[in-house]
Motif scaffolding. Sequence first.
Motif, PDB file in Angstrom:
ATOM      1  N   ALA A 139       0.830  -1.205   0.000  1.00 43.53           N
ATOM      2  CA  ALA A 139       0.000   0.000   0.000  1.00 43.53           C
ATOM      3  C   ALA A 139       0.868   1.261   0.000  1.00 43.53           C
ATOM      4  CB  ALA A 139      -0.944  -0.007   1.192  1.00 43.53           C
ATOM      5  N   ILE A 140       2.046   1.178   0.599  1.00 41.63           N
ATOM      6  CA  ILE A 140       2.983   2.305   0.540  1.00 41.63           C
ATOM      7  C   ILE A 140       3.428   2.527  -0.903  1.00 41.63           C
ATOM      8  CG2 ILE A 140       5.292   3.097   1.226  1.00 41.63           C
ATOM      9  CD1 ILE A 140       4.859   1.634   3.895  1.00 41.63           C
ATOM     10  N   LEU A 141       3.743   1.431  -1.583  1.00 41.68           N
ATOM     11  CA  LEU A 141       4.109   1.538  -3.000  1.00 41.68           C
ATOM     12  C   LEU A 141       2.939   2.084  -3.816  1.00 41.68           C
ATOM     13  CD1 LEU A 141       6.122   1.027  -5.290  1.00 41.68           C
ATOM     14  CD2 LEU A 141       5.283  -1.347  -5.387  1.00 41.68           C
ATOM     15  N   GLU A 142       1.719   1.645  -3.506  1.00 44.79           N
ATOM     16  CA  GLU A 142       0.525   2.152  -4.190  1.00 44.79           C
ATOM     17  C   GLU A 142       0.426   3.673  -4.082  1.00 44.79           C
ATOM     18  OE1 GLU A 142      -3.403   2.415  -5.948  1.00 44.79           O
ATOM     19  OE2 GLU A 142      -1.839   0.889  -6.057  1.00 44.79           O
ATOM     20  N   THR A 143       0.624   4.199  -2.886  1.00 43.61           N
ATOM     21  CA  THR A 143       0.552   5.650  -2.675  1.00 43.61           C
ATOM     22  C   THR A 143       1.590   6.374  -3.528  1.00 43.61           C
ATOM     23  OG1 THR A 143      -0.290   5.363  -0.431  1.00 43.61           O
ATOM     24  CG2 THR A 143       0.728   7.482  -0.951  1.00 43.61           C
ATOM     25  N   GLN A 144       2.795   5.818  -3.581  1.00 50.83           N
ATOM     26  CA  GLN A 144       3.848   6.442  -4.380  1.00 50.83           C
ATOM     27  C   GLN A 144       3.509   6.412  -5.865  1.00 50.83           C
ATOM     28  OE1 GLN A 144       6.272   8.255  -3.625  1.00 50.83           O
ATOM     29  NE2 GLN A 144       7.678   8.226  -5.367  1.00 50.83           N
ATOM     30  N   LEU A 145       2.998   5.293  -6.339  1.00 55.23           N
ATOM     31  CA  LEU A 145       2.669   5.173  -7.763  1.00 55.23           C
ATOM     32  C   LEU A 145       1.478   6.041  -8.143  1.00 55.23           C
ATOM     33  CD1 LEU A 145       3.189   1.326  -8.134  1.00 55.23           C
ATOM     34  CD2 LEU A 145       4.595   3.111  -9.173  1.00 55.23           C
ATOM     35  N   GLN A 146       0.540   6.198  -7.233  1.00 55.59           N
ATOM     36  CA  GLN A 146      -0.573   7.114  -7.499  1.00 55.59           C
ATOM     37  C   GLN A 146      -0.057   8.543  -7.621  1.00 55.59           C
ATOM     38  OE1 GLN A 146      -3.615   6.540  -8.254  1.00 55.59           O
ATOM     39  NE2 GLN A 146      -4.167   4.516  -7.497  1.00 55.59           N
ATOM     40  N   SER A 147       0.989   8.848  -6.871  1.00 57.60           N
ATOM     41  CA  SER A 147       1.572  10.197  -6.914  1.00 57.60           C
ATOM     42  C   SER A 147       2.336  10.439  -8.207  1.00 57.60           C
ATOM     43  CB  SER A 147       2.513  10.395  -5.720  1.00 57.60           C
ATOM     44  OG  SER A 147       3.215  11.604  -5.806  1.00 57.60           O
ATOM     45  N   GLU A 190      -1.421  -2.345  -9.896  1.00 52.08           N
ATOM     46  CA  GLU A 190      -1.868  -3.171 -11.017  1.00 52.08           C
ATOM     47  C   GLU A 190      -1.473  -2.540 -12.358  1.00 52.08           C
ATOM     48  OE1 GLU A 190      -6.025  -3.486 -10.185  1.00 52.08           O
ATOM     49  OE2 GLU A 190      -5.664  -4.596  -8.315  1.00 52.08           O
ATOM     50  N   ALA A 191      -1.668  -1.231 -12.487  1.00 51.78           N
ATOM     51  CA  ALA A 191      -1.279  -0.539 -13.722  1.00 51.78           C
ATOM     52  C   ALA A 191       0.238  -0.558 -13.904  1.00 51.78           C
ATOM     53  CB  ALA A 191      -1.803   0.898 -13.695  1.00 51.78           C
ATOM     54  N   TYR A 192       0.960  -0.426 -12.810  1.00 49.76           N
ATOM     55  CA  TYR A 192       2.426  -0.475 -12.827  1.00 49.76           C
ATOM     56  C   TYR A 192       2.910  -1.830 -13.331  1.00 49.76           C
ATOM     57  CZ  TYR A 192       7.103  -0.429 -10.555  1.00 49.76           C
ATOM     58  OH  TYR A 192       8.456  -0.480 -10.271  1.00 49.76           O
ATOM     59  N   TYR A 193       2.282  -2.891 -12.850  1.00 49.56           N
ATOM     60  CA  TYR A 193       2.636  -4.254 -13.250  1.00 49.56           C
ATOM     61  C   TYR A 193       2.448  -4.438 -14.763  1.00 49.56           C
ATOM     62  CZ  TYR A 193       2.829  -9.373 -12.543  1.00 49.56           C
ATOM     63  OH  TYR A 193       3.159 -10.713 -12.557  1.00 49.56           O
ATOM     64  N   LEU A 194       1.363  -3.923 -15.288  1.00 54.56           N
ATOM     65  CA  LEU A 194       1.122  -4.003 -16.726  1.00 54.56           C
ATOM     66  C   LEU A 194       2.135  -3.164 -17.502  1.00 54.56           C
ATOM     67  CD1 LEU A 194      -2.786  -3.804 -16.821  1.00 54.56           C
ATOM     68  CD2 LEU A 194      -1.343  -5.834 -17.159  1.00 54.56           C
ATOM     69  N   ARG A 195       2.476  -2.018 -16.960  1.00 55.91           N
ATOM     70  CA  ARG A 195       3.461  -1.138 -17.616  1.00 55.91           C
ATOM     71  C   ARG A 195       4.820  -1.829 -17.688  1.00 55.91           C
ATOM     72  NH1 ARG A 195       2.620   2.843 -14.301  1.00 55.91           N
ATOM     73  NH2 ARG A 195       0.699   3.422 -15.384  1.00 55.91           N
ATOM     74  N   GLU A 218      -5.219 -13.907  -0.932  1.00 56.75           N
ATOM     75  CA  GLU A 218      -6.113 -12.804  -1.268  1.00 56.75           C
ATOM     76  C   GLU A 218      -5.346 -11.494  -1.159  1.00 56.75           C
ATOM     77  OE1 GLU A 218      -9.746 -12.743   0.875  1.00 56.75           O
ATOM     78  OE2 GLU A 218     -10.328 -14.776   0.288  1.00 56.75           O
ATOM     79  N   ARG A 219      -5.607 -10.609  -2.124  1.00 57.20           N
ATOM     80  CA  ARG A 219      -4.921  -9.320  -2.159  1.00 57.20           C
ATOM     81  C   ARG A 219      -5.932  -8.188  -2.223  1.00 57.20           C
ATOM     82  NH1 ARG A 219      -1.769 -12.755  -4.893  1.00 57.20           N
ATOM     83  NH2 ARG A 219      -3.279 -12.776  -6.597  1.00 57.20           N
ATOM     84  N   PRO A 220      -5.622  -7.070  -1.590  1.00 66.26           N
ATOM     85  CA  PRO A 220      -6.487  -5.906  -1.753  1.00 66.26           C
ATOM     86  C   PRO A 220      -6.338  -5.336  -3.157  1.00 66.26           C
ATOM     87  CG  PRO A 220      -4.506  -5.296  -0.545  1.00 66.26           C
ATOM     88  CD  PRO A 220      -4.462  -6.785  -0.718  1.00 66.26           C
ATOM     89  N   SER A 221      -7.322  -4.574  -3.592  1.00 62.07           N
ATOM     90  CA  SER A 221      -7.231  -3.907  -4.883  1.00 62.07           C
ATOM     91  C   SER A 221      -6.318  -2.704  -4.763  1.00 62.07           C
ATOM     92  CB  SER A 221      -8.625  -3.472  -5.355  1.00 62.07           C
ATOM     93  OG  SER A 221      -8.520  -2.742  -6.562  1.00 62.07           O
ATOM     94  N   LEU A 222      -5.233  -2.716  -5.515  1.00 59.24           N
ATOM     95  CA  LEU A 222      -4.293  -1.596  -5.557  1.00 59.24           C
ATOM     96  C   LEU A 222      -4.138  -1.190  -7.019  1.00 59.24           C
ATOM     97  CD1 LEU A 222      -1.534  -2.834  -3.043  1.00 59.24           C
ATOM     98  CD2 LEU A 222      -3.472  -1.325  -2.576  1.00 59.24           C
ATOM     99  N   PRO A 223      -5.000  -0.317  -7.512  1.00 63.00           N
ATOM    100  CA  PRO A 223      -5.017  -0.013  -8.949  1.00 63.00           C
ATOM    101  C   PRO A 223      -3.717   0.571  -9.483  1.00 63.00           C
ATOM    102  CG  PRO A 223      -6.488   1.451  -7.724  1.00 63.00           C
ATOM    103  CD  PRO A 223      -6.078   0.368  -6.783  1.00 63.00           C
ATOM    104  N   GLY A 224      -3.040   1.359  -8.665  1.00 60.34           N
ATOM    105  CA  GLY A 224      -1.764   1.907  -9.116  1.00 60.34           C
ATOM    106  C   GLY A 224      -0.721   0.825  -9.310  1.00 60.34           C
TER     107      GLY A 224
END
Length: 207
Positions: free
Chosen positions: A140-148, A186-191, A178-184
């Motif tokens: 979730a920390i990584l998610e916050t950074q990627l959203q930024s 998920e998009a990073y993984y595809l990138r 099970e994993r929470p939804s982290l859209p940032g």
Amino acid sequence: MLKILGKSTSINVRKVLWTCIELNLPCELEAWGSGFQDTSAPDFLALNPNAMVPVMLDGEFSLWESNTICRYLAAQAGHTTLLPAQPRERAGVEQWMDWQIAELNPSWRYAFLSLVRGSPAHQDSALLKAGVAGWHRHMAILETQLQSTGAFVTGSTFTLADVVLGLSTHRWFMCPMERPSLPGVEAYYLRLSERPGFQQHGRNGIP
């Protein structure tokens, strides 16, 4: 030719192999580690007293610690995109590389050994639950950074921070839990999946 001592299934060896692809740097992988040559052999211990892979051999120069090897290779190649030359930009990349090795990696150790490796010593349900929760908290920390940043870990440009954190992200997605939804994330993984080096040494079916 540059030589890497290790095995292609090791997440830390794969960091180095992916970095070599990003740098268009030929290297030879010499198989060491579990199932291959014994890292407790005297010749290997002379190179790395920790008996851990990878070890890099660049002529007469040897180096261990995967993130350090990646930094060395980028600096040696003069690749200022992967590893910026300016102190502030470089520190930002190295900050996230250090976070990966010091904070994120320890958070997934128990869950990974339990759920992927099936280690008998890592089957305590309470510790597993805590381990999974800790792993998700760090992601979730990584998610916050990627959203930024909206792209890569330190901004719009792919760097060494993305090599090391990309492999950790792949491990998170590969672990049977099970994993929470982290859209940032998920998009990073595809990138990252668009990059040949990640296709070969990251998103290749090996957790």
